[in-house]
Design a protein around this motif. Structure first.
Motif, mmCIF file in Angstrom:
data_model
loop_
_atom_site.group_PDB
_atom_site.id
_atom_site.type_symbol
_atom_site.label_atom_id
_atom_site.label_comp_id
_atom_site.label_asym_id
_atom_site.label_seq_id
_atom_site.Cartn_x
_atom_site.Cartn_y
_atom_site.Cartn_z
ATOM 1 N N ALA A 121 39.529 44.741 39.454
ATOM 2 C CA ALA A 121 40.859 44.686 40.062
ATOM 3 C C ALA A 121 40.785 44.984 41.554
ATOM 4 N N LYS A 122 39.984 45.985 41.920
ATOM 5 C CA LYS A 122 39.859 46.362 43.325
ATOM 6 C C LYS A 122 39.104 45.307 44.132
ATOM 7 N N GLU A 123 37.938 44.906 43.658
ATOM 8 C CA GLU A 123 37.081 44.008 44.428
ATOM 9 C C GLU A 123 37.620 42.575 44.493
ATOM 10 N N LEU A 124 38.369 42.175 43.476
ATOM 11 C CA LEU A 124 38.914 40.815 43.455
ATOM 12 C C LEU A 124 40.369 40.786 43.919
ATOM 13 N N ASN A 125 40.854 41.938 44.371
ATOM 14 C CA ASN A 125 42.209 42.050 44.919
ATOM 15 C C ASN A 125 43.258 41.619 43.898
ATOM 16 N N LEU A 126 43.158 42.185 42.702
ATOM 17 C CA LEU A 126 44.085 41.876 41.622
ATOM 18 C C LEU A 126 44.929 43.109 41.307
ATOM 19 N N SER A 127 46.195 42.920 41.095
ATOM 20 C CA SER A 127 47.079 44.028 40.788
ATOM 21 C C SER A 127 46.887 44.500 39.349
ATOM 22 N N VAL A 128 46.772 45.814 39.155
ATOM 23 C CA VAL A 128 46.668 46.348 37.794
ATOM 24 C C VAL A 128 47.987 46.211 37.051
ATOM 25 N N GLN A 129 49.042 45.816 37.758
ATOM 26 C CA GLN A 129 50.316 45.536 37.103
ATOM 27 C C GLN A 129 50.325 44.152 36.446
ATOM 28 N N GLU A 130 49.247 43.386 36.665
ATOM 29 C CA GLU A 130 49.176 42.042 36.097
ATOM 30 C C GLU A 130 47.829 41.723 35.439
ATOM 31 N N PHE A 131 46.767 42.364 35.861
ATOM 32 C CA PHE A 131 45.419 41.957 35.467
ATOM 33 C C PHE A 131 45.067 42.402 34.052
ATOM 34 N N GLN A 132 44.444 41.477 33.301
ATOM 35 C CA GLN A 132 43.845 41.798 32.010
ATOM 36 C C GLN A 132 42.413 41.271 32.001
ATOM 37 N N LEU A 133 41.473 42.133 31.708
ATOM 38 C CA LEU A 133 40.062 41.767 31.653
ATOM 39 C C LEU A 133 39.767 41.016 30.365
#
Length: 406
Positions: free
Chosen positions: A20-32
């Motif tokens: 999330a941090k390195e790919l600039n993705l919001s943890v409010q949206e990201f699912q691994l």
């Protein structure tokens, strides 16, 4: 030893936060995503992946045969809602006239599919003109009832439910449910996407996912380093790995965020087939925001879809895709001879391993190399050659947020 079903929970949370941090993705949206994450090779299969509803978890082990599709739940929704004046229109028409009109309408769209292809406005105009001409010629018992029914029919289009139910006719039985991107489009976009490199250090990577959209430490992610099996060897090896510091060096030659939207508003061509729009977002918002008996023929279905345990709480809005990938995991832990033997045997048998779990089988484009250095530390390198993208995750939105936007 900790519970083997949760042995990698902390590791997965650290990997999630790092991506999330390195790919600039919001943890409010990201699912691994883990598991069968090689990008599908056809447009139909790509749409199937976009069509899957995500579970309420930050890390999901992707198994297509167990997931629920958005299109199936949307179809179910439309079978339990109605435009407020639908009953009045049906009464004015009568069952025999309604049946005749349905037959006429189906025949018209079979002969004129372009009436669906641009927007709800185009659809409305086509249907209103068709109904006016048909009702004046065919509707019984008198021209007065034709005028009444035409007025009611036009009023129906003021409600998004009616429009959605008409567009739904474009969703073919057995699929595919068309989305806004084709496989060729995605490959073309990936080819010019930027690269990214980063390293995760477990000693400093955060495992706190309390601020994520799922608000839970639970996951359906991989539970063991090499597989999801619950053998004692798998559990012991995974515990050894998780109990010491490690690093993960990552290189993606291309990285891209691919929007995933159910087809609405205009048609799309894939191969030699033209697919027509079948989704109308305003209807989803209307159904969500109007939990009333006037709109829902069965209010229990609102809870079944949108309630706390409903099947339609979140939808996929983007696929996070990487191409030309290389991931090297290096552990500081000393592995026993038995554990090293287990690792070599398991890797040779084609099992995928953490963090992706893409199999190392003969028909796979992903290759995994397992070695141990002179200090008996694990070094695992997983690579996927350029031109063989993998899906590292998805972005999700809650239906509640979509309903507010709509």
């Amino acid at each position: 030893m900790s519970d083997p079903t949760t042995v990698l929970d902390t590791v997965n949370a650290q990997w999630y936060n790092t991506l999330a941090k390195e790919l600039n993705l919001s943890v409010q949206e990201f699912q691994l995503s883990q598991g069968d994450v090689i990008l599908p090779r056809t447009t139909d299969q790509l749409w199937d992946m976009m069509n899957e509803l995500p579970m309420d978890t930050v890390v999901q082990y992707y198994t297509p045969d167990t997931l629920v599709s958005f299109s199936s739940q949307y179809t179910s929704l439309l079978s339990f809602v109605q435009a407020p004046n639908a009953a009045e229109f049906g009464t004015a028409m009568g069952s025999s006239n309604m049946s005749a009109w349905t037959t006429t309408k189906s025949a018209y769209f079979k002969a004129n599919p372009s009436a669906f292809s641009d927007s709800a406005t185009v659809l409305q105009t086509a249907l209103e003109n068709l109904f006016q001409n048909w009702s004046m010629a065919e509707l019984v018992p008198n021209p007065g009832s034709a005028a009444q029914c035409y007025t009611l029919y036009r009023a129906g289009f003021e409600n998004p439910i009616y429009i959605a139910q008409e567009l739904q006719l474009n969703l073919p039985l057995g699929g595919p449910a068309a989305f806004n991107q084709t496989y060729d489009q995605v490959l073309s976009d990936i080819a010019v996407a930027p690269s990214v490199k980063f390293t995760m250090q477990s000693a400093t990577a955060s495992s706190d996912i309390s601020e994520s959209w799922a608000n839970s430490s639970n996951s359906t992610g991989g539970s063991y380093f090499y597989s999801k099996s619950s053998s004692s060897e798998s559990s012991d090896f995974s515990q050894t790995f998780a109990s010491a510091d490690f690093s993960v060096a990552v290189s993606y030659e291309h990285f891209i965020n691919v929007t995933a939207q159910p087809l609405s508003g205009e048609s799309i061509k894939a191969d030699t087939t033209t697919y027509l729009p079948w989704y109308y977002g305003a209807a989803l918002a209307y159904a969500y925001n109007n939990k009333t008996a006037e709109v829902w023929t069965d209010l229990a279905q609102w809870e079944a879809l949108f309630g706390a345990k409903g099947s339609m709480q979140y939808v996929v809005t983007s696929l996070i895709i990487a191409d030309g990938t290389s991931t090297t995991t290096t552990s500081s832990q000393t592995f026993s001879a038995a554990e090293q033997t287990y690792a070599h045997i398991t890797s040779d048998e084609g099992y995928g391993c953490w963090p992706y779990y893409v199999s190392n089988s003969s028909d796979s484009t992903t290759q995994t190399s397992t070695t141990f250095n002179s200090a008996s530390n694990l070094v695992v390198t997983t690579t996927s050659a350029l031109g063989n993208p993998i899906v590292v995750g998805v972005l999700v939105s809650s239906v509640k947020d979509l309903a507010q936007d709509g």
